[in-house]
Design a protein around this motif. Structure first.
Motif, PDB file in Angstrom:
ATOM      1  N   MET A   2      -3.323   0.151  -5.825  1.00  0.00           N
ATOM      2  CA  MET A   2      -2.507   1.409  -6.418  1.00  0.00           C
ATOM      3  C   MET A   2      -3.905   2.713  -6.696  1.00  0.00           C
ATOM      4  O   MET A   2      -4.866   2.190  -7.045  1.00  0.00           O
ATOM      5  CB  MET A   2      -2.058   1.064  -8.015  1.00  0.00           C
ATOM      6  CG  MET A   2      -1.320  -0.225  -7.914  1.00  0.00           C
ATOM      7  SD  MET A   2      -1.089  -0.607  -9.768  1.00  0.00           S
ATOM      8  CE  MET A   2      -0.527  -2.573  -9.514  1.00  0.00           C
ATOM      9  N   PRO A   3      -3.296   3.744  -6.572  1.00  0.00           N
ATOM     10  CA  PRO A   3      -4.374   4.921  -6.820  1.00  0.00           C
ATOM     11  C   PRO A   3      -4.277   4.803  -8.432  1.00  0.00           C
ATOM     12  O   PRO A   3      -3.326   4.431  -9.175  1.00  0.00           O
ATOM     13  CB  PRO A   3      -3.451   6.099  -6.370  1.00  0.00           C
ATOM     14  CG  PRO A   3      -2.164   5.656  -6.178  1.00  0.00           C
ATOM     15  CD  PRO A   3      -2.156   4.239  -5.803  1.00  0.00           C
ATOM     16  N   PRO A   4      -5.244   5.356  -9.004  1.00  0.00           N
ATOM     17  CA  PRO A   4      -5.557   5.354 -10.386  1.00  0.00           C
ATOM     18  C   PRO A   4      -4.424   5.943 -11.260  1.00  0.00           C
ATOM     19  O   PRO A   4      -3.803   5.166 -12.301  1.00  0.00           O
ATOM     20  CB  PRO A   4      -6.765   6.419 -10.712  1.00  0.00           C
ATOM     21  CG  PRO A   4      -7.379   6.383  -9.453  1.00  0.00           C
ATOM     22  CD  PRO A   4      -6.309   6.049  -8.340  1.00  0.00           C
ATOM     23  N   LYS A   5      -3.696   7.017 -10.956  1.00  0.00           N
ATOM     24  CA  LYS A   5      -2.751   7.664 -11.593  1.00  0.00           C
ATOM     25  C   LYS A   5      -1.474   6.612 -11.765  1.00  0.00           C
ATOM     26  O   LYS A   5      -0.771   6.549 -12.581  1.00  0.00           O
ATOM     27  CB  LYS A   5      -2.064   8.768 -10.890  1.00  0.00           C
ATOM     28  CG  LYS A   5      -0.852   9.682 -11.586  1.00  0.00           C
ATOM     29  CD  LYS A   5      -0.866  10.798 -10.745  1.00  0.00           C
ATOM     30  CE  LYS A   5       0.376  11.715 -11.745  1.00  0.00           C
ATOM     31  NZ  LYS A   5       0.980  13.015 -10.904  1.00  0.00           N
ATOM     32  N   THR A   6      -1.093   5.765 -10.695  1.00  0.00           N
ATOM     33  CA  THR A   6      -0.024   4.974 -10.613  1.00  0.00           C
ATOM     34  C   THR A   6      -0.408   3.624 -11.382  1.00  0.00           C
ATOM     35  O   THR A   6       0.416   2.979 -12.171  1.00  0.00           O
ATOM     36  CB  THR A   6       0.310   4.366  -9.179  1.00  0.00           C
ATOM     37  OG1 THR A   6       0.618   5.551  -8.422  1.00  0.00           O
ATOM     38  CG2 THR A   6       1.457   3.502  -9.361  1.00  0.00           C
ATOM     39  N   MET A   7      -1.472   3.345 -11.331  1.00  0.00           N
ATOM     40  CA  MET A   7      -2.137   2.216 -12.129  1.00  0.00           C
ATOM     41  C   MET A   7      -1.950   2.482 -13.658  1.00  0.00           C
ATOM     42  O   MET A   7      -1.476   1.750 -14.465  1.00  0.00           O
ATOM     43  CB  MET A   7      -3.573   1.826 -12.034  1.00  0.00           C
ATOM     44  CG  MET A   7      -4.105   0.769 -12.703  1.00  0.00           C
ATOM     45  SD  MET A   7      -5.720   0.218 -11.970  1.00  0.00           S
ATOM     46  CE  MET A   7      -5.315  -0.590 -10.411  1.00  0.00           C
ATOM     47  N   ASP A   8      -2.050   3.872 -13.888  1.00  0.00           N
ATOM     48  CA  ASP A   8      -2.055   4.200 -15.474  1.00  0.00           C
ATOM     49  C   ASP A   8      -0.722   4.175 -15.934  1.00  0.00           C
ATOM     50  O   ASP A   8      -0.230   3.827 -16.965  1.00  0.00           O
ATOM     51  CB  ASP A   8      -2.636   5.699 -15.737  1.00  0.00           C
ATOM     52  CG  ASP A   8      -4.234   5.671 -15.660  1.00  0.00           C
ATOM     53  OD1 ASP A   8      -4.968   4.603 -15.725  1.00  0.00           O
ATOM     54  OD2 ASP A   8      -4.640   6.687 -15.335  1.00  0.00           O
ATOM     55  N   ALA A   9       0.222   4.560 -15.085  1.00  0.00           N
ATOM     56  CA  ALA A   9       1.812   4.624 -15.363  1.00  0.00           C
ATOM     57  C   ALA A   9       2.146   3.264 -15.295  1.00  0.00           C
ATOM     58  O   ALA A   9       2.894   3.068 -16.417  1.00  0.00           O
ATOM     59  CB  ALA A   9       2.393   5.348 -14.044  1.00  0.00           C
ATOM     60  N   ALA A  11       0.883  -1.059  -0.069  1.00  0.00           N
ATOM     61  CA  ALA A  11      -0.062  -0.164  -0.037  1.00  0.00           C
ATOM     62  C   ALA A  11       0.846   1.345   0.030  1.00  0.00           C
ATOM     63  O   ALA A  11       2.116   1.232   0.169  1.00  0.00           O
ATOM     64  CB  ALA A  11      -1.020  -0.122   1.234  1.00  0.00           C
ATOM     65  N   SER A  12       0.228   2.308  -0.265  1.00  0.00           N
ATOM     66  CA  SER A  12       0.997   3.713  -0.345  1.00  0.00           C
ATOM     67  C   SER A  12       2.114   3.321  -1.465  1.00  0.00           C
ATOM     68  O   SER A  12       3.103   3.731  -1.201  1.00  0.00           O
ATOM     69  CB  SER A  12       1.627   4.149   1.153  1.00  0.00           C
ATOM     70  OG  SER A  12       2.346   5.342   0.824  1.00  0.00           O
ATOM     71  N   THR A  13       1.796   3.224  -2.521  1.00  0.00           N
ATOM     72  CA  THR A  13       2.533   2.770  -3.551  1.00  0.00           C
ATOM     73  C   THR A  13       2.623   4.061  -4.692  1.00  0.00           C
ATOM     74  O   THR A  13       3.383   3.734  -5.636  1.00  0.00           O
ATOM     75  CB  THR A  13       2.091   1.314  -4.335  1.00  0.00           C
ATOM     76  OG1 THR A  13       0.791   1.578  -4.719  1.00  0.00           O
ATOM     77  CG2 THR A  13       2.239   0.089  -3.676  1.00  0.00           C
ATOM     78  N   GLY A  14       1.958   4.977  -4.348  1.00  0.00           N
ATOM     79  CA  GLY A  14       2.129   6.126  -5.365  1.00  0.00           C
ATOM     80  C   GLY A  14       3.417   6.991  -4.728  1.00  0.00           C
ATOM     81  O   GLY A  14       3.740   7.017  -3.983  1.00  0.00           O
ATOM     82  N   VAL A  15       4.478   7.101  -6.129  1.00  0.00           N
ATOM     83  CA  VAL A  15       5.566   7.648  -5.476  1.00  0.00           C
ATOM     84  C   VAL A  15       5.764   9.275  -5.203  1.00  0.00           C
ATOM     85  O   VAL A  15       4.562  10.112  -6.023  1.00  0.00           O
ATOM     86  CB  VAL A  15       6.708   7.818  -6.879  1.00  0.00           C
ATOM     87  CG1 VAL A  15       7.788   8.396  -6.814  1.00  0.00           C
ATOM     88  CG2 VAL A  15       6.784   6.122  -7.099  1.00  0.00           C
ATOM     89  N   LYS A  16       6.022   9.667  -4.103  1.00  0.00           N
ATOM     90  CA  LYS A  16       5.982  11.141  -3.715  1.00  0.00           C
ATOM     91  C   LYS A  16       7.226  12.029  -4.332  1.00  0.00           C
ATOM     92  O   LYS A  16       6.976  13.156  -4.337  1.00  0.00           O
ATOM     93  CB  LYS A  16       6.092  10.951  -2.097  1.00  0.00           C
ATOM     94  CG  LYS A  16       5.111   9.998  -1.450  1.00  0.00           C
ATOM     95  CD  LYS A  16       3.789  10.431  -1.793  1.00  0.00           C
ATOM     96  CE  LYS A  16       2.604   9.760  -0.797  1.00  0.00           C
ATOM     97  NZ  LYS A  16       2.498   8.174  -1.217  1.00  0.00           N
ATOM     98  N   ASP A  17       8.213  11.298  -4.532  1.00  0.00           N
ATOM     99  CA  ASP A  17       9.463  12.130  -4.977  1.00  0.00           C
ATOM    100  C   ASP A  17       9.591  12.034  -6.519  1.00  0.00           C
ATOM    101  O   ASP A  17       9.879  10.713  -6.969  1.00  0.00           O
ATOM    102  CB  ASP A  17      10.667  11.438  -4.283  1.00  0.00           C
ATOM    103  CG  ASP A  17      12.182  12.186  -4.575  1.00  0.00           C
ATOM    104  OD1 ASP A  17      11.812  12.898  -5.773  1.00  0.00           O
ATOM    105  OD2 ASP A  17      12.998  12.384  -3.644  1.00  0.00           O
ATOM    106  N   PRO A  30      11.385   6.771 -10.393  1.00  0.00           N
ATOM    107  CA  PRO A  30      10.384   6.267 -11.300  1.00  0.00           C
ATOM    108  C   PRO A  30       8.931   6.238 -10.866  1.00  0.00           C
ATOM    109  O   PRO A  30       8.831   5.848  -9.716  1.00  0.00           O
ATOM    110  CB  PRO A  30      10.911   4.737 -11.860  1.00  0.00           C
ATOM    111  CG  PRO A  30      12.323   4.991 -11.556  1.00  0.00           C
ATOM    112  CD  PRO A  30      12.453   5.804 -10.322  1.00  0.00           C
ATOM    113  N   ASP A  31       7.676   6.453 -11.524  1.00  0.00           N
ATOM    114  CA  ASP A  31       6.547   6.736 -11.062  1.00  0.00           C
ATOM    115  C   ASP A  31       6.038   5.208 -10.775  1.00  0.00           C
ATOM    116  O   ASP A  31       4.946   4.920 -10.368  1.00  0.00           O
ATOM    117  CB  ASP A  31       5.476   7.391 -11.860  1.00  0.00           C
ATOM    118  CG  ASP A  31       5.524   7.056 -13.191  1.00  0.00           C
ATOM    119  OD1 ASP A  31       6.277   6.115 -13.838  1.00  0.00           O
ATOM    120  OD2 ASP A  31       5.126   7.584 -14.109  1.00  0.00           O
ATOM    121  N   THR A  32       6.926   4.165 -11.283  1.00  0.00           N
ATOM    122  CA  THR A  32       6.155   2.783 -10.940  1.00  0.00           C
ATOM    123  C   THR A  32       7.220   2.050  -9.996  1.00  0.00           C
ATOM    124  O   THR A  32       7.171   0.786 -10.110  1.00  0.00           O
ATOM    125  CB  THR A  32       6.336   2.068 -12.353  1.00  0.00           C
ATOM    126  OG1 THR A  32       7.522   2.099 -12.956  1.00  0.00           O
ATOM    127  CG2 THR A  32       5.421   2.638 -13.293  1.00  0.00           C
TER     128      THR A  32
END
Length: 373
Positions: free
Chosen positions: A301-308, A274-280, A284-286
């Motif tokens: 994954m939040p939608p943005k991370t899933m799309d990436a 969980a909390s797999t969206g990259v903050k920095d 890499p965003d994945t």
């Protein structure tokens, strides 16, 4: 086959860390199931605050509820809305649940963050929400606090599926994994079946690096003598911590204690990243998907991370790779005084406080929109 489907085939189930009425009504969840092999959904107070506290998607439902339940408490109105969404998501995922024999296809609903340190209240709310949703593919989210562990055992013993949330440290994870086993053992003692009880342990990732990296950057800026060694650990501690947890999981499911339960049909409590969206943005965003792929795991994954990841993720068996390097990273973090234990302890407290604040904001938004209730 999409890259997300490839991820599932590699052993890491794809879950969506998002729920919203308009998204559900537009068939967004059905599309992810059909095209990307999605097998689960998670929610939390922050997600519901964004969904219910903004826009008009829920206004008509709230108004109808108020007409039927004059003077209802704001929290009852929230639960009515949340339960409707969770039921809708559960119905969409039910064919997945059936096809996989109850091994996946779950949607999660969290107990109130206000009771994170109250075992009895958590057990009572878990039972209430379980009965209210009344779907076999529901998981009740219980925080992995000291008070949460006995509540997890009690819920599992009652036949309630549990998603343990807010796990950051190995010792906390071990505690809740053993609580899951204890709950199953209690069901066995009662002569109850355990083959359709499911649980995941939600191990948070990116927040650890955010806090550790901040310490590193401050020390490097101050001219720390270990600057080079510190910089070498940026963005690595959270992944190493997660790999350590998975290594413990592998040992545990091979143990005599677990094998005795497995012989009676018990499902392993999968680790969920969980909390797999990259903050920095330097990473890499994945990052927190690519590096944590392995059997019997979940990545929500939040939608943005899933799309990436769908666009440019990399599928490989990474979770069991470079384990010695992960141990070295954790040893270096300890040698350099980065205090991972202190960081994870702080993050649990901050996580509970953050969800409580989101719950405050959510209830406030509902009350403000319909003050006459």
């Amino acid at each position: 086959m999409s890259k997300l489907s490839e991820l599932s085939a590699a052993g890491t189930a794809v879950w969506l860390d998002f729920v919203d009425r308009k998204f559900l009504e537009a068939g967004g969840l059905e599309t992810l199931v059909a095209e990307d092999g999605l097998t689960g959904v998670t929610s939390n107070p922050s997600i519901f605050e964004k969904a219910m506290g903004h826009g008009d998607a829920y206004d008509e439902t709230i108004a109808a509820f108020d007409r039927e339940h004059a003077g209802a408490a704001t929290i009852d109105r929230y639960e009515h809305l949340a339960i409707q969404d969770i039921k809708a998501a559960a119905e969409t995922l039910k064919p997945v649940y059936d096809r996989l024999g109850g091994k996946d296809g779950y949607v999660s609903l969290e107990v109130s963050p206000y009771i994170a340190d109250d075992t009895d209240a958590t057990i009572a709310e878990a039972k209430k929400l379980w009965a209210a949703v009344d779907r076999p593919n529901l998981m009740i989210k219980i925080p992995g606090t000291l008070a949460g562990a006995p509540a997890i055992s009690a819920a599992i013993a009652e036949g309630i599926n549990v998603n343990v949330t807010l796990l950051f440290a190995l010792d906390a994870y071990i505690r809740v994994a053993e609580a899951y086993a204890a709950g199953l053992e209690e069901r066995v003692r009662q002569g109850q079946p355990i083959d359709h009880i499911a649980s995941v342990a939600s191990f948070f990732v990116s927040r650890i690096d955010t806090m550790i990296d901040k310490q590193i950057d401050e020390r490097v800026k101050a001219g720390d003598a270990d600057a080079d060694a510190l910089k070498a650990l940026r963005g690595k501690v959270a992944i190493a911590n997660a790999k350590q947890a998975y290594a413990w999981y592998q040992d545990f499911i091979a143990s005599d204690r677990w094998q005795a339960l497995a012989a009676k049909g018990a499902q392993p409590q999968r680790l969920l990243w969980a909390s797999t969206g990259v903050k920095d943005p330097a990473y890499p965003d994945t990052l927190y998907i690519d590096t944590l792929i392995g059997p019997e795991t979940v990545n929500t994954m939040p939608p943005k991370t899933m799309d990436a990841f769908r666009d440019h993720g990399t599928v490989a068996q990474t979770l069991t790779a470079d384990v010695d390097e992960a141990r070295h990273v954790l040893a270096e973090a300890e040698r350099l005084g980065l205090d991972l234990s202190g960081v994870t302890g702080t993050l649990v407290l901050e996580g509970v406080a953050s969800f409580a604040k989101a719950f405050d904001d959510l209830l406030g938004a509902i009350a403000q929109k319909h003050p006459g209730a």
